[in-house]
Design an enzyme around this catalytic site. Structure first.
Site, PDB file in Angstrom:
ATOM      1  N   SER A 169      -2.680  -4.401   0.639  1.00 54.47           N
ATOM      2  CA  SER A 169      -2.964  -3.321  -0.280  1.00 54.47           C
ATOM      3  C   SER A 169      -4.034  -4.175  -1.578  1.00 54.47           C
ATOM      4  CB  SER A 169      -2.058  -2.841  -1.372  1.00 54.47           C
ATOM      5  OG  SER A 169      -2.596  -2.044  -2.212  1.00 54.47           O
ATOM      6  N   TYR A 182       6.281  -2.420  -5.254  1.00 54.31           N
ATOM      7  CA  TYR A 182       5.252  -2.271  -4.502  1.00 54.31           C
ATOM      8  C   TYR A 182       4.231  -3.500  -4.567  1.00 54.31           C
ATOM      9  CZ  TYR A 182       1.239   0.166  -1.952  1.00 54.31           C
ATOM     10  OH  TYR A 182       0.126   0.557  -1.146  1.00 54.31           O
TER      11      TYR A 182
HETATM   12  P1  NAD Z   1       1.560   7.863   4.335  1.00 60.59           P
HETATM   13  O1  NAD Z   1       2.563   8.186   3.473  1.00 60.59           O
HETATM   14  O2  NAD Z   1       0.261   8.771   4.792  1.00 60.59           O
HETATM   15  O3  NAD Z   1       2.014   7.492   5.688  1.00 60.59           O
HETATM   16  C1  NAD Z   1       2.992   6.356   5.524  1.00 60.59           C
HETATM   17  C2  NAD Z   1       3.447   6.345   7.080  1.00 60.59           C
HETATM   18  O4  NAD Z   1       4.774   5.525   6.951  1.00 60.59           O
HETATM   19  C3  NAD Z   1       4.116   7.384   7.571  1.00 60.59           C
HETATM   20  O5  NAD Z   1       3.855   7.700   8.998  1.00 60.59           O
HETATM   21  C4  NAD Z   1       5.545   7.559   7.194  1.00 60.59           C
HETATM   22  O6  NAD Z   1       6.300   8.486   8.283  1.00 60.59           O
HETATM   23  C5  NAD Z   1       5.853   6.062   7.704  1.00 60.59           C
HETATM   24  N1  NAD Z   1       7.085   5.620   7.065  1.00 60.59           N
HETATM   25  C6  NAD Z   1       7.526   5.567   5.787  1.00 60.59           C
HETATM   26  N2  NAD Z   1       8.663   5.262   5.544  1.00 60.59           N
HETATM   27  C7  NAD Z   1       9.362   4.944   6.863  1.00 60.59           C
HETATM   28  C8  NAD Z   1      10.324   4.131   7.335  1.00 60.59           C
HETATM   29  N3  NAD Z   1      11.420   3.926   6.452  1.00 60.59           N
HETATM   30  N4  NAD Z   1      10.396   4.030   8.738  1.00 60.59           N
HETATM   31  C9  NAD Z   1       9.344   4.303   9.469  1.00 60.59           C
HETATM   32  N5  NAD Z   1       8.213   4.639   9.013  1.00 60.59           N
HETATM   33  C10 NAD Z   1       8.276   5.060   7.763  1.00 60.59           C
HETATM   34  O7  NAD Z   1       0.808   6.538   3.447  1.00 60.59           O
HETATM   35  P2  NAD Z   1      -0.358   5.641   3.921  1.00 60.59           P
HETATM   36  O8  NAD Z   1      -1.313   5.810   2.620  1.00 60.59           O
HETATM   37  O9  NAD Z   1      -1.164   5.807   5.005  1.00 60.59           O
HETATM   38  O10 NAD Z   1       0.002   4.174   3.821  1.00 60.59           O
HETATM   39  C11 NAD Z   1      -0.105   3.444   4.989  1.00 60.59           C
HETATM   40  C12 NAD Z   1       0.018   1.946   4.590  1.00 60.59           C
HETATM   41  O11 NAD Z   1      -1.230   1.647   3.750  1.00 60.59           O
HETATM   42  C13 NAD Z   1       1.147   1.572   3.495  1.00 60.59           C
HETATM   43  O12 NAD Z   1       1.603   0.256   3.812  1.00 60.59           O
HETATM   44  C14 NAD Z   1       0.434   1.392   2.131  1.00 60.59           C
HETATM   45  O13 NAD Z   1       1.137   0.651   1.167  1.00 60.59           O
HETATM   46  C15 NAD Z   1      -0.837   0.957   2.493  1.00 60.59           C
HETATM   47  N6  NAD Z   1      -1.863   1.410   1.553  1.00 60.59           N
HETATM   48  C16 NAD Z   1      -2.301   2.769   1.285  1.00 60.59           C
HETATM   49  C17 NAD Z   1      -3.178   2.935   0.286  1.00 60.59           C
HETATM   50  C18 NAD Z   1      -3.515   4.377  -0.118  1.00 60.59           C
HETATM   51  O14 NAD Z   1      -4.241   4.466  -1.177  1.00 60.59           O
HETATM   52  N7  NAD Z   1      -3.259   5.474   0.599  1.00 60.59           N
HETATM   53  C19 NAD Z   1      -3.978   1.847  -0.442  1.00 60.59           C
HETATM   54  C20 NAD Z   1      -3.465   0.497  -0.235  1.00 60.59           C
HETATM   55  C21 NAD Z   1      -2.497   0.247   0.909  1.00 60.59           C
END
Ligand code: NAD
Length: 287
Positions: A169, A182
């Protein structure tokens, strides 16, 4: 004279072979296997779709409705003519991660491209931060990558090819208040990225992180109503003045852009990129 003409022919031939090899090398992802944690939603799902488009077989993981996940698995198989399996391992549980890696190895022999993406968020001042939330965030956002990586590396070393891509991130590079767990986990994953990259560097395996800015996925959408309430703002104001305040492009990053970066890092063009990160954050950390 004969010798020099011959060497010209040889060098022309070499360039043709080089060009052919190069264009062939860009197609090298076809038939490989990727395991993407947290691929039932958001960024992970976008990465799975992008890799499937390149002909990569998939191990999907994440939570969700069983029928919807099965429909997704079948759609990816039918659309891209790849094999896709699903494993619902909870990324906070080491034993379930071990069983998932075994499941992947039994089906595909091993994992060529490991994308550590599963993650959760909790926003709260440090003095009120629930201890259970801290533990869950460290387990899912950081320790799960330790487990998948330690179990994926032996196969990658044996094949002398592998790609480990950690979805970190912008919060792996800078902090924001109220996101202690986080930000700590994401900074930690950059340390893991660099360390493992050094350990496997001579084995054809690269380890990198992608640092996205804000992507409009369920993880972010869930924060909007609470932030609006806490700050007395409309949801539109939260998007513009809070979420995108630090993102100079004033645009959300898209899942397709993160998928494209993952494909690039998986390709042979990126074989010399290791132990580092690519920030895909609309200029956030340039401030
Ligand atoms: P999201 O909530 O859409 O997806 C998260 C995924 O992780 C889902 O498939 C969920 O089922 C799975 N998950 C959650 N807990 C779990 C567990 N205990 N076991 C197995 N699977 C689990 O979120 P996203 O925004 O797509 O985030 C994905 C990654 O990207 C994360 O690591 C997040 O920190 C990172 N990220 C997101 C953003 C953003 O703005 N969305 C920015 C920077 C980084």
């Amino acid at each position: 004279m004969f010798r020099s003409r011959n060497s010209k022919v040889l060098s022309a031939l070499a360039s043709v072979i080089f060009l052919e090899q190069n264009s062939w090398e860009f197609k090298m992802l076809k038939g490989k296997t990727a395991l993407i944690t947290g691929s039932t939603s958001g960024i992970g799902l976008g990465i799975a779709e992008g890799l499937a488009k390149e002909g990569v077989n998939l191990v999907l993981n994440g939570f969700g409705d069983a029928a919807e996940i099965e429909a997704l698995r079948v759609r990816l198989e039918n659309t891209y003519h790849v094999k896709a399996i699903y494993d619902g391992a909870d990324m906070s549980k080491g034993d379930q991660i071990e069983a998932m890696m075994k499941h992947a190895a039994e089906t595909f022999g091993g994992v060529d491209i490991l994308v550590n993406n599963a993650g959760i968020q909790h926003v709260c001042p440090i003095e009120e931060f629930p201890v259970a939330k801290w533990d869950a965030i460290i387990a899912i956002n950081l320790s799960s990558a330790f487990h998948t990586t330690r179990l994926a590396v032996p196969y990658m070393k044996e094949k002398h090819w592998g790609r480990i891509i950690n979805v970190a991130s912008a919060h792996a590079l800078v902090a924001s208040p109220f996101k202690s767990a986080y930000v700590a986990a994401k900074h930690g994953i950059l340390g893991l990225t660099k360390t493992v990259a050094l350990e496997v560097a001579t084995h054809g395996v690269t380890v990198n992180a992608i640092c996205p800015g804000y992507v409009l996925t369920p993880l972010v959408e869930k924060q909007i109503p609470d932030t609006a309430k806490a700050r007395g703002m409309t949801e539109e104001q939260v998007k513009r003045d809070v979420l995108l305040a630090a993102q100079p492009t004033k645009q959300f990053v898209t899942v397709e852009q993160i998928a494209g970066t993952t494909i690039f890092l998986s390709s042979d063009a990126a074989a010399s990129i290791t132990g580092t990160h690519i920030a895909v954050e609309g200029g956030w950390v340039a401030h």
